[in-house]
Structures are given as structure tokens and as C-alpha cells.
Write an enzyme that holds these catalytic residues in place. Structure first.
Site: not given
Ligand code: 5GP
Ligand code: ZN
Length: 128
Positions: A29, A83, A90-91, A96, A98
Site C-alpha cells: 500500500i 525484515n 518489521q512493522e 512477508h 518484499h
Molecule cells: P515491514 O516494515 O513490516 O517489513 O513492511 C510492512 C509493509 O506492509 C509496509 O511496506 C506497508 O506499506 C505494508 N502494509 C501495511 N499495511 C498494509 C495493508 O493494509 N495493505 C497493504 N497492501 N500493505 C500494507
């Protein structure tokens, strides 16, 4: 239930790029490049090392299938980013991968600076 479990269950809509019985891939997103996609196991695991080998095989195969589809975007290369843990950025606590398509001259992903770290010391710890 976590947000990616909800996306996998289709309780939350997403732009699905690829899906099979084990994984779902959808557009991020907040894209860091054109075609930035997340590949997610349908089963909930927090980090990559928690996943059984078979699930990991399915996940990486899903990554490959997704890349094949993304090739329509005519990217010049791609980064695979994963991450694990808050310190690593990691959020979302659901594994996941990327896929970040790269285009000549873009600056979508950069490694940090090289650090002055004693490799002998690190290696000693790892091997002890
Ligand atoms: P992280 O920082 O955990 O590796 O990446 C999480 C990713 O999930 C972020 O790039 C963020 O934009 C994406 N993300 C978070 N919530 C949503 C969502 O509801 N839908 C989609 N398509 N992506 C999301
Ligand atoms: Zn989940």
C-alpha cells in the site's frame, strides 16, 4: 487476527498479484517502487526462522511466481527484502517478503554505510 491474515482471508481487500494454496502476493500500500509487492504465507508466522522448511519452500516459490508476473512492468532488476523483528524494521508481525522492482537510476533501496566491525571477533562468537 493480524492484518496480513485478514488480507489472506480476503476480509480486507488488496490488489492480489499472485495466489496459490500456500501464499498470497499483493501490492504494498506504500510502494517504494512501481510494482512493490509483498509475498505472504497464508499461515501466520512471525519471523522467517519460525517457518517449517516446507512452508519456506512454498514461500520462495511464490516469490518466484510473483516475479514472473511482475515482469510485465519491464523492471531492470529487483530487490528481495525481508525484515524480521522490530530492530530490523518489521512493522507487521506476519512474515512477508518484499519484492521491490528496480529501474535504472532509481534509489528505491540502499544498503547502510560500511561499519568498522572486527570480523575475527564476530566469527569467534558465531563458531563458539
Ligand atoms: P515491514 O516494515 O513490516 O517489513 O513492511 C510492512 C509493509 O506492509 C509496509 O511496506 C506497508 O506499506 C505494508 N502494509 C501495511 N499495511 C498494509 C495493508 O493494509 N495493505 C497493504 N497492501 N500493505 C500494507
Ligand atoms: Zn497473521
Amino acid at each position: 487476527m493480524c492484518i496480513f491474515c485478514k488480507i489472506a482471508n480476503k476480509e480486507i481487500p488488496s490488489k492480489i498479484v499472485y495466489e496459490d494454496p500456500y501464499v498470497i502476493a499483493f501490492l504494498d500500500i506504500n510502494p517504494r517502487s512501481k510494482g512493490h509487492t509483498l509475498v505472504v504465507p497464508k499461515k501466520h508466522y512471525k519471523t522467517l526462522d519460525e517457518m517449517p522448511d516446507e512452508e519456506l519452500c512454498h514461500l520462495i516459490k511464490g516469490v518466484k511466481e510473483t516475479i514472473k508476473i511482475l515482469k510485465k512492468l519491464n523492471f531492470d532488476g529487483y530487490n528481495i527484502v525481508n525484515n524480521n523483528g522490530k530492530a530490523a524494521g518489521q512493522e507487521i508481525d506476519h512474515v512477508h517478503i518484499h519484492i521491490i522492482p528496480r529501474y535504472e537510476g532509481d534509489e528505491a533501496v540502499k544498503f547502510g554505510e560500511v561499519k568498522d566491525i572486527d570480523l575475527d571477533e564476530v566469527y569467534k562468537i558465531i563458531k563458539s
